[in-house]
Write an enzyme that holds these catalytic residues in place. Structure first.
Site, PDB file in Angstrom:
ATOM      1  N   SER A  16       0.851  -1.194   0.000  1.00  0.00           N
ATOM      2  CA  SER A  16       0.000   0.000   0.000  1.00  0.00           C
ATOM      3  C   SER A  16       0.882   1.238   0.000  1.00  0.00           C
ATOM      4  O   SER A  16       2.114   1.154   0.098  1.00  0.00           O
ATOM      5  CB  SER A  16      -0.913   0.015   1.242  1.00  0.00           C
ATOM      6  OG  SER A  16      -0.139   0.117   2.432  1.00  0.00           O
ATOM      7  N   ILE A  18       3.209   4.379  -0.234  1.00  0.00           N
ATOM      8  CA  ILE A  18       4.420   4.711  -0.986  1.00  0.00           C
ATOM      9  C   ILE A  18       4.982   3.500  -1.707  1.00  0.00           C
ATOM     10  O   ILE A  18       5.373   3.577  -2.876  1.00  0.00           O
ATOM     11  CB  ILE A  18       5.471   5.317  -0.036  1.00  0.00           C
ATOM     12  CG1 ILE A  18       5.039   6.721   0.407  1.00  0.00           C
ATOM     13  CG2 ILE A  18       6.850   5.358  -0.689  1.00  0.00           C
ATOM     14  CD1 ILE A  18       5.891   7.323   1.511  1.00  0.00           C
ATOM     15  N   SER A 140      11.373   9.966   7.344  1.00  0.00           N
ATOM     16  CA  SER A 140      10.277  10.921   7.481  1.00  0.00           C
ATOM     17  C   SER A 140      10.890  12.270   7.798  1.00  0.00           C
ATOM     18  O   SER A 140      12.040  12.342   8.262  1.00  0.00           O
ATOM     19  CB  SER A 140       9.339  10.499   8.621  1.00  0.00           C
ATOM     20  OG  SER A 140       8.399  11.513   8.923  1.00  0.00           O
ATOM     21  N   TYR A 153       7.639   7.352  17.220  1.00  0.00           N
ATOM     22  CA  TYR A 153       7.871   7.353  15.770  1.00  0.00           C
ATOM     23  C   TYR A 153       9.072   8.229  15.429  1.00  0.00           C
ATOM     24  O   TYR A 153       9.958   7.819  14.663  1.00  0.00           O
ATOM     25  CB  TYR A 153       6.611   7.864  15.073  1.00  0.00           C
ATOM     26  CG  TYR A 153       6.682   7.944  13.574  1.00  0.00           C
ATOM     27  CD1 TYR A 153       6.706   6.790  12.793  1.00  0.00           C
ATOM     28  CD2 TYR A 153       6.682   9.176  12.918  1.00  0.00           C
ATOM     29  CE1 TYR A 153       6.736   6.865  11.406  1.00  0.00           C
ATOM     30  CE2 TYR A 153       6.714   9.256  11.545  1.00  0.00           C
ATOM     31  CZ  TYR A 153       6.747   8.102  10.780  1.00  0.00           C
ATOM     32  OH  TYR A 153       6.769   8.184   9.408  1.00  0.00           O
ATOM     33  N   LYS A 157      12.638   7.029  13.706  1.00  0.00           N
ATOM     34  CA  LYS A 157      13.075   7.615  12.438  1.00  0.00           C
ATOM     35  C   LYS A 157      14.393   8.367  12.587  1.00  0.00           C
ATOM     36  O   LYS A 157      15.238   8.330  11.685  1.00  0.00           O
ATOM     37  CB  LYS A 157      11.987   8.538  11.890  1.00  0.00           C
ATOM     38  CG  LYS A 157      10.705   7.811  11.482  1.00  0.00           C
ATOM     39  CD  LYS A 157      10.953   6.802  10.372  1.00  0.00           C
ATOM     40  CE  LYS A 157       9.655   6.201   9.855  1.00  0.00           C
ATOM     41  NZ  LYS A 157       9.864   5.253   8.739  1.00  0.00           N
TER      42      LYS A 157
END
Length: 263
Positions: A16, A18, A140, A153, A157
């Site tokens: 799904s 990207i 991100s 998160y 990252k």
């Protein structure tokens, strides 16, 4: 510029968002694709929509760390080699730090950081042996600066940037490239699938994501960054300015983010 056309590209998180959009764009460029994710039905759907037949499915869970070498062997056997690994699999978060169960923080690290690292280290000897290879890791903008509701998160990252910067330094001598892709708001299900304080999915979208860059446009920009062998690429709308504010005016960015609707 180094063309990606015709290369063997392995994409994680390809069912799904990207990963899916990237599979479609690369299939137009005659790439041989290895698509990985947990959901085999969604992988089959993506494969059926690719414009060429050179697509192999390799479903697995990124948190199966001990099986990383086995997955790499299976991927290499598909076409005899791998030219590019796109580390795209991951999960986001939408919960306040003080309210978030530690198990959620742990899962974010396992999926977004350790799963990617395990697969990368398992593939690295193949790239060293071939004296070429390209690691493309989707981090991100949250890997460059922080935002409320995304503490775990952001931590995961940011960690990816540290690891892959060192990989690039240590293996430049082996002609191995590393490109870190930092998306801003992209029209995917990232917010819908984001983990909440107790680990359940948010199951609702947010305005910024809905109004973000179309994922097909993002995929083209990602490929341009890879072909240009960029170290890092920030792709999105005005939110990418946060990278430069963080670098030069961190207190200004802090005030700006706190005044923004970030949920």
């Amino acid at each position: 510029m180094k063309s990606i056309n015709g290369k063997v590209v392995w994409i994680t998180g390809a069912s799904s968002g990207i990963g899916e959009a990237l599979a479609y764009e690369l299939s137009k460029r005659d790439c041989k694709l290895i698509l990985s994710a947990r959901n085999i039905e969604n992988l089959e759907r993506v494969k059926s929509r690719c414009v060429n037949a050179s697509v192999v499915l390799l479903p697995f869970d990124l948190t199966d760390f001990d099986d990383a070498k086995k997955h790499v062997e299976s991927a290499i056997s598909a076409f005899g080699k791998i030219d590019v690994l796109v580390n795209n699999g991951g999960v986001s978060q939408r919960s306040l730090l003080a309210e978030t169960d530690f198990e959620v923080d742990k899962k974010l690290i396992e999926v977004d950081y350790l799963g990617t690292i395990a697969l990368t280290k398992a593939l690295l000897p193949h790239f060293i042996k071939n004296r070429e290879g390209h690691f493309v890791t989707i981090t991100s903008l949250m890997g460059k600066f922080g935002s409320p509701y995304r503490s775990g998160y952001c931590g995961a990252k940011h960690a990816l940037h540290g690891f892959f910067d060192v990989l690039r330094m240590e293996h430049q001598k082996d002609s191995i490239n590393v490109t870190l892709i930092c998306p801003g708001f992209i029209q995917t299900n990232v917010a819908i699938n984001a983990l909440t304080a107790n680990g359940s999915k948010q199951n609702i979208d947010d305005e910024a994501t809905l109004n973000g860059m179309p994922v097909a446009v993002f995929a083209k920009k990602l490929i341009n960054a890879v072909e240009s062998t960029k170290f890092e690429a920030y792709i999105g709308g005005k939110e990418v300015l946060g990278v430069y504010l963080k670098r030069f005016f961190p207190k200004l960015l802090h005030r700006f983010v706190l005044k923004s609707k970030v949920r």
